[in-house]
Design a protein around this motif. Structure first.
Motif, PDB file in Angstrom:
ATOM      1  N   ILE A 288      63.995 142.614 -54.671  1.00 14.91           N
ATOM      2  CA  ILE A 288      62.610 142.152 -54.860  1.00 14.91           C
ATOM      3  C   ILE A 288      61.787 142.519 -53.637  1.00 14.91           C
ATOM      4  O   ILE A 288      62.168 142.250 -52.500  1.00 14.91           O
ATOM      5  N   LYS A 289      60.660 143.150 -53.890  1.00 10.76           N
ATOM      6  CA  LYS A 289      59.794 143.631 -52.808  1.00 10.76           C
ATOM      7  C   LYS A 289      58.355 143.562 -53.276  1.00 10.76           C
ATOM      8  O   LYS A 289      58.066 143.047 -54.370  1.00 10.76           O
ATOM      9  N   ALA A 290      57.444 144.048 -52.444  1.00  8.52           N
ATOM     10  CA  ALA A 290      56.023 144.055 -52.796  1.00  8.52           C
ATOM     11  C   ALA A 290      55.839 144.714 -54.151  1.00  8.52           C
ATOM     12  O   ALA A 290      56.350 145.805 -54.398  1.00  8.52           O
ATOM     13  N   GLY A 291      55.123 144.031 -55.049  1.00  7.31           N
ATOM     14  CA  GLY A 291      54.922 144.541 -56.396  1.00  7.31           C
ATOM     15  C   GLY A 291      55.841 143.895 -57.415  1.00  7.31           C
ATOM     16  O   GLY A 291      55.555 143.927 -58.614  1.00  7.31           O
ATOM     17  N   SER A 292      56.969 143.317 -56.953  1.00  4.08           N
ATOM     18  CA  SER A 292      57.853 142.597 -57.878  1.00  4.08           C
ATOM     19  C   SER A 292      57.199 141.283 -58.290  1.00  4.08           C
ATOM     20  O   SER A 292      56.265 140.804 -57.656  1.00  4.08           O
ATOM     21  N   ARG A 293      57.741 140.693 -59.372  1.00  3.47           N
ATOM     22  CA  ARG A 293      57.147 139.445 -59.872  1.00  3.47           C
ATOM     23  C   ARG A 293      58.224 138.380 -60.067  1.00  3.47           C
ATOM     24  O   ARG A 293      59.284 138.650 -60.636  1.00  3.47           O
ATOM     25  N   ILE A 294      57.943 137.176 -59.580  1.00  2.00           N
ATOM     26  CA  ILE A 294      58.848 136.035 -59.692  1.00  2.00           C
ATOM     27  C   ILE A 294      58.098 134.885 -60.351  1.00  2.00           C
ATOM     28  O   ILE A 294      56.926 134.639 -60.050  1.00  2.00           O
ATOM     29  N   VAL A 295      58.787 134.175 -61.235  1.00  2.00           N
ATOM     30  CA  VAL A 295      58.234 132.972 -61.840  1.00  2.00           C
ATOM     31  C   VAL A 295      59.080 131.781 -61.399  1.00  2.00           C
ATOM     32  O   VAL A 295      60.315 131.832 -61.448  1.00  2.00           O
ATOM     33  N   THR A 296      58.431 130.721 -60.951  1.00  2.00           N
ATOM     34  CA  THR A 296      59.111 129.469 -60.597  1.00  2.00           C
ATOM     35  C   THR A 296      58.221 128.325 -61.049  1.00  2.00           C
ATOM     36  O   THR A 296      57.240 128.543 -61.784  1.00  2.00           O
ATOM     37  N   ASP A 297      58.532 127.099 -60.664  1.00  7.96           N
ATOM     38  CA  ASP A 297      57.666 125.963 -60.993  1.00  7.96           C
ATOM     39  C   ASP A 297      57.532 125.045 -59.790  1.00  7.96           C
ATOM     40  O   ASP A 297      58.317 125.128 -58.844  1.00  7.96           O
ATOM     41  N   ASP A 298      56.534 124.184 -59.834  1.00  9.38           N
ATOM     42  CA  ASP A 298      56.245 123.376 -58.647  1.00  9.38           C
ATOM     43  C   ASP A 298      57.156 122.164 -58.511  1.00  9.38           C
ATOM     44  O   ASP A 298      56.996 121.362 -57.579  1.00  9.38           O
ATOM     45  N   LEU A 299      58.159 122.030 -59.384  1.00 15.11           N
ATOM     46  CA  LEU A 299      59.190 121.009 -59.204  1.00 15.11           C
ATOM     47  C   LEU A 299      60.471 121.599 -58.641  1.00 15.11           C
ATOM     48  O   LEU A 299      61.486 120.899 -58.514  1.00 15.11           O
ATOM     49  N   HIS A 300      60.430 122.889 -58.300  1.00 17.06           N
ATOM     50  CA  HIS A 300      61.563 123.527 -57.650  1.00 17.06           C
ATOM     51  C   HIS A 300      61.693 122.961 -56.231  1.00 17.06           C
ATOM     52  O   HIS A 300      60.770 122.326 -55.704  1.00 17.06           O
TER      53      HIS A 300
ATOM     54  N   ARG B 185      56.585 131.394 -51.126  1.00 16.57           N
ATOM     55  CA  ARG B 185      55.264 131.492 -50.497  1.00 16.57           C
ATOM     56  C   ARG B 185      55.256 132.629 -49.467  1.00 16.57           C
ATOM     57  O   ARG B 185      54.293 133.403 -49.388  1.00 16.57           O
ATOM     58  N   GLN B 186      56.326 132.714 -48.685  1.00 15.95           N
ATOM     59  CA  GLN B 186      56.414 133.795 -47.703  1.00 15.95           C
ATOM     60  C   GLN B 186      56.511 135.160 -48.379  1.00 15.95           C
ATOM     61  O   GLN B 186      55.927 136.148 -47.905  1.00 15.95           O
ATOM     62  N   LEU B 187      57.240 135.228 -49.490  1.00 17.10           N
ATOM     63  CA  LEU B 187      57.337 136.492 -50.230  1.00 17.10           C
ATOM     64  C   LEU B 187      55.978 136.895 -50.808  1.00 17.10           C
ATOM     65  O   LEU B 187      55.641 138.078 -50.845  1.00 17.10           O
ATOM     66  N   ARG B 188      55.225 135.896 -51.251  1.00 16.96           N
ATOM     67  CA  ARG B 188      53.882 136.197 -51.760  1.00 16.96           C
ATOM     68  C   ARG B 188      53.020 136.816 -50.666  1.00 16.96           C
ATOM     69  O   ARG B 188      52.265 137.763 -50.915  1.00 16.96           O
ATOM     70  N   MET B 189      53.157 136.299 -49.449  1.00 14.02           N
ATOM     71  CA  MET B 189      52.383 136.860 -48.334  1.00 14.02           C
ATOM     72  C   MET B 189      52.826 138.296 -48.023  1.00 14.02           C
ATOM     73  O   MET B 189      52.078 139.065 -47.436  1.00 14.02           O
ATOM     74  N   ALA B 190      54.072 138.633 -48.431  1.00 13.97           N
ATOM     75  CA  ALA B 190      54.574 139.995 -48.209  1.00 13.97           C
ATOM     76  C   ALA B 190      54.273 140.922 -49.384  1.00 13.97           C
ATOM     77  O   ALA B 190      54.745 142.073 -49.393  1.00 13.97           O
ATOM     78  N   GLY B 191      53.534 140.451 -50.374  1.00 17.09           N
ATOM     79  CA  GLY B 191      53.122 141.305 -51.474  1.00 17.09           C
ATOM     80  C   GLY B 191      53.824 141.076 -52.787  1.00 17.09           C
ATOM     81  O   GLY B 191      53.520 141.733 -53.784  1.00 17.09           O
ATOM     82  N   VAL B 192      54.778 140.137 -52.825  1.00 17.20           N
ATOM     83  CA  VAL B 192      55.454 139.822 -54.086  1.00 17.20           C
ATOM     84  C   VAL B 192      54.542 138.912 -54.909  1.00 17.20           C
ATOM     85  O   VAL B 192      53.944 137.970 -54.372  1.00 17.20           O
ATOM     86  N   GLU B 193      54.440 139.184 -56.200  1.00 16.66           N
ATOM     87  CA  GLU B 193      53.634 138.336 -57.078  1.00 16.66           C
ATOM     88  C   GLU B 193      54.485 137.123 -57.485  1.00 16.66           C
ATOM     89  O   GLU B 193      55.541 137.273 -58.093  1.00 16.66           O
ATOM     90  N   VAL B 194      54.019 135.941 -57.147  1.00 19.63           N
ATOM     91  CA  VAL B 194      54.759 134.714 -57.445  1.00 19.63           C
ATOM     92  C   VAL B 194      53.881 133.830 -58.314  1.00 19.63           C
ATOM     93  O   VAL B 194      52.783 133.444 -57.907  1.00 19.63           O
ATOM     94  N   ASP B 195      54.373 133.497 -59.506  1.00 22.73           N
ATOM     95  CA  ASP B 195      53.652 132.633 -60.435  1.00 22.73           C
ATOM     96  C   ASP B 195      54.343 131.269 -60.454  1.00 22.73           C
ATOM     97  O   ASP B 195      55.504 131.159 -60.878  1.00 22.73           O
ATOM     98  N   VAL B 196      53.654 130.247 -59.973  1.00 21.32           N
ATOM     99  CA  VAL B 196      54.220 128.896 -59.921  1.00 21.32           C
ATOM    100  C   VAL B 196      53.680 128.099 -61.108  1.00 21.32           C
ATOM    101  O   VAL B 196      52.498 127.774 -61.164  1.00 21.32           O
ATOM    102  N   VAL B 197      54.542 127.800 -62.053  1.00 21.05           N
ATOM    103  CA  VAL B 197      54.151 127.020 -63.226  1.00 21.05           C
ATOM    104  C   VAL B 197      53.917 125.573 -62.801  1.00 21.05           C
ATOM    105  O   VAL B 197      54.774 124.964 -62.151  1.00 21.05           O
ATOM    106  N   ARG B 198      52.787 125.024 -63.171  1.00 17.34           N
ATOM    107  CA  ARG B 198      52.440 123.663 -62.773  1.00 17.34           C
ATOM    108  C   ARG B 198      53.003 122.651 -63.762  1.00 17.34           C
ATOM    109  O   ARG B 198      52.908 122.836 -64.974  1.00 17.34           O
TER     110      ARG B 198
END
Length: 548
Positions: free
Chosen positions: A263-275, A284-297
């Motif tokens: 996983i690197k810049a341009g990759s996409r990860i899905v997680t949730d805010d109860l993780h 969050r750090q990966l997002r700052m490095a360019g990874v797309e992170v979608d946090v399901v609320r």
């Protein structure tokens, strides 16, 4: 001068005893109050000093003083002998675990002889001078003259008259269940989601390991125990043992999986805010490095499957969740989640920390690709060692990014045979593991793989329902909904004050992030819940009074 020195030493010792007894609830709680940054038990010190000064007024007769100082020792010896009788007849497990092993008949005979001797000395002393016995009877803290009024007051405090709602329910007192004798508990522990107490058997296993550290054969023994522990864990979660690797922590394992997936810049990860919080920080750090992170609320404390489906609709490399949320106990349906993710081409990582050991799980049937846990929560061991699971079919997709001797098929420290071990360990085990935690796990995993976890879940449900009922009567709103997991949490505006009150009373639950979290385990009873609720009632009432 000698007398002054003796008084000084004695009141310092007795003050600590008073403090401990006040904290345990067998003497007035005022004795457990602390003052200042140094946390000085001022009341206990003053009370013990006054008692010792009063003792100067006692008769100076040597026989009197001898009896007054030795009768308590005789009573303690008598109690120990009676415990020996009980152990010899009803606790063969204690006899078997003793370092100095005597037969049950020998222990019984010695215990009866000691008890008879203690009673004889007790009677002889009474015939010599009855006054020390009267003094000790008045001093007794629990069943004698000074103790009885306090005991009566404690009994009244069990169900105070001013509890909210007429329907306040307190079940009949229950004897601590059969599991309680395997733990040395101090206070009321309803916080096993934070860290599970270690059993006496696991502690003994650690002591046995430490004792053998002087033996040259310890290395081969440790390797056998490591293999055994991995086999036991594989059996617990129903996977093949070559799909399991040791890791330092679950968070380390999640980092390793993210790295191995490339996983690197341009990759996409899905997680949730109860993780888990540490995992969300990593993403969050990966997002700052360019990874797309979608946090399901979560909505009202629940992560809905349709919201995860919507997040995965745009594609993802990885879906990462906690099976049981540490925040409020929310429980994911792993089979449904895995099927959904695989349909969208994503792999699934699951943090098992708050579920494995507390609930039955079949990882093979769940469809999960990767999972990990540490050992200090519901596996009942300690920090410093965990397990990583990688499904065999997903292993070829992963690229090792850390390397060490434990990945090698031959790891004697001298061989230059660079062939790696098959399975998950060949890609993810790097350096040494904690044999102390391995020792603890040999005991706890033996238990968890032999017990009916469904029966433990069924026994825990009435405790959880009792918590929900009594919390609702205190006006606490549940965070999330019932999920048949081991955790239940409630919203609380001022957790710091509540936490201080609970800890002073020797009651332990998690109080942070504006929530109170309960996590009962196999040794907890409804009486434990009532003890915590009494403290909460008082603490919340004080908060309400201040706010008004």
């Amino acid at each position: 001068m000698s007398l002054a020195k003796s008084l000084n030493a004695s009141f310092l010792i007795f003050s600590r005893a008073f403090y401990a007894m006040g904290r345990a609830g067998v003497m007035p709680p005022a004795l457990a109050q602390l003052w200042g940054e140094a946390a000085v038990p001022r009341v206990a010190i003053i009370v013990s000093f006054v008692c010792l000064v009063v003792g100067l007024c006692l008769p100076s007769n040597l026989v009197f003083l001898f009896l007054a100082s030795n009768i308590p020792t005789i009573l303690k010896y008598l109690t120990v002998c009676l415990c020996g009788v009980k152990v010899s007849k009803w606790r063969p497990d204690v006899l078997a675990a003793a370092r100095m092993r005597l037969g049950g008949t020998s222990v019984l005979a010695l215990s009866l002889l000691g008890a008879a001797t203690a009673l004889g000395l007790f009677v002889l002393g009474y015939e010599t001078d009855w006054r020390p016995y009267a003094l000790i009877g008045v001093w007794g803290d629990r069943y004698a003259l000074l103790g009885l009024p306090f005991e009566a007051r404690r009994d009244r405090l069990i169900v105070p008259d001013d509890l909210p709602h007429r329907g306040w329910h307190r079940p009949e007192p229950t004897v601590r269940n059969a599991f309680g004798r395997h733990f040395r508990l101090h206070g009321v522990w309803l916080d096993s989601a934070y860290q599970h107490p270690m059993s006496l058997e696991s502690i003994q296993a650690i002591q046995d390991y430490l004792a053998c550290r002087t033996n040259a054969a310890v290395a081969s023994h440790a390797k056998r125990e490591q293999d055994r522990v991995q086999s036991l864990f594989a059996r617990l979660v129903n996977v093949r043992v070559n799909e399991i690797a040791f890791v330092p922590t679950a968070t380390t394992a999640e980092n390793l999986i993210v790295s191995a997936l490339g996983i690197k810049a341009g990759s996409r990860i899905v997680t949730d805010d109860l993780h888990y919080t540490g995992s969300l920080y990593m993403y969050r750090q990966l997002r700052m490095a360019g990874v797309e992170v979608d946090v399901v609320r979560a909505r009202q404390g629940v992560v809905h499957l349709e919201d995860v489906r919507a997040a995965l609709a745009r594609g993802a490399t990885l879906l990462a969740v906690s099976w049981i949320s540490a925040w409020n106990g929310h429980r994911h349906d792993l089979a449904a989640l895995s099927a959904l993710a695989h349909d969208r081409g994503a792999r699934v990582y699951v943090d098992l920390m708050q579920g494995v050991g507390a609930l039955p799980i079949d990882l093979d049937a769940s469809g999960v690709d990767f999972a990990a846990t540490s050992s200090y929560k519901w596996l009942m061991a300690d920090l410093g060692l965990g397990f990583l699971y990688v499904r065999g079919s997903a292993l070829p997709e992963l690229t090792a990014t850390q390397f060490g001797a434990r990945q090698l098929a031959t790891s004697d420290g001298a061989s230059r045979d660079w062939r790696t071990r098959p399975g998950t360990a060949g890609k993810f085990e790097v350096g040494s593991v904690s044999n102390i935690v391995v020792a603890a796990l040999t005991s706890s995993l033996e238990f968890l793989t032999s017990v009916d976890l469904d029966a433990i879940v069924a026994a825990r449900q009435p405790i959880l329902e009792h918590i929900r009922l009594e919390a609702a009567r205190l006006g606490l709103k549940q965070a999330g909904c019932a999920s048949h997991g081991p955790i239940v949490a409630f919203h609380c505006a001022d957790c710091s004050s509540v936490k201080a009150a609970l800890q002073q009373a020797g009651c332990y639950v998690t109080c942070s992030e504006h929530r109170i979290r309960f996590a009962p385990t196999l040794f907890n009873t409804a009486d434990d819940v009532d003890a915590v609720m009494r403290v909460l009632h008082k603490a919340l009432g004080q908060l309400t009074g201040r706010s008004s």
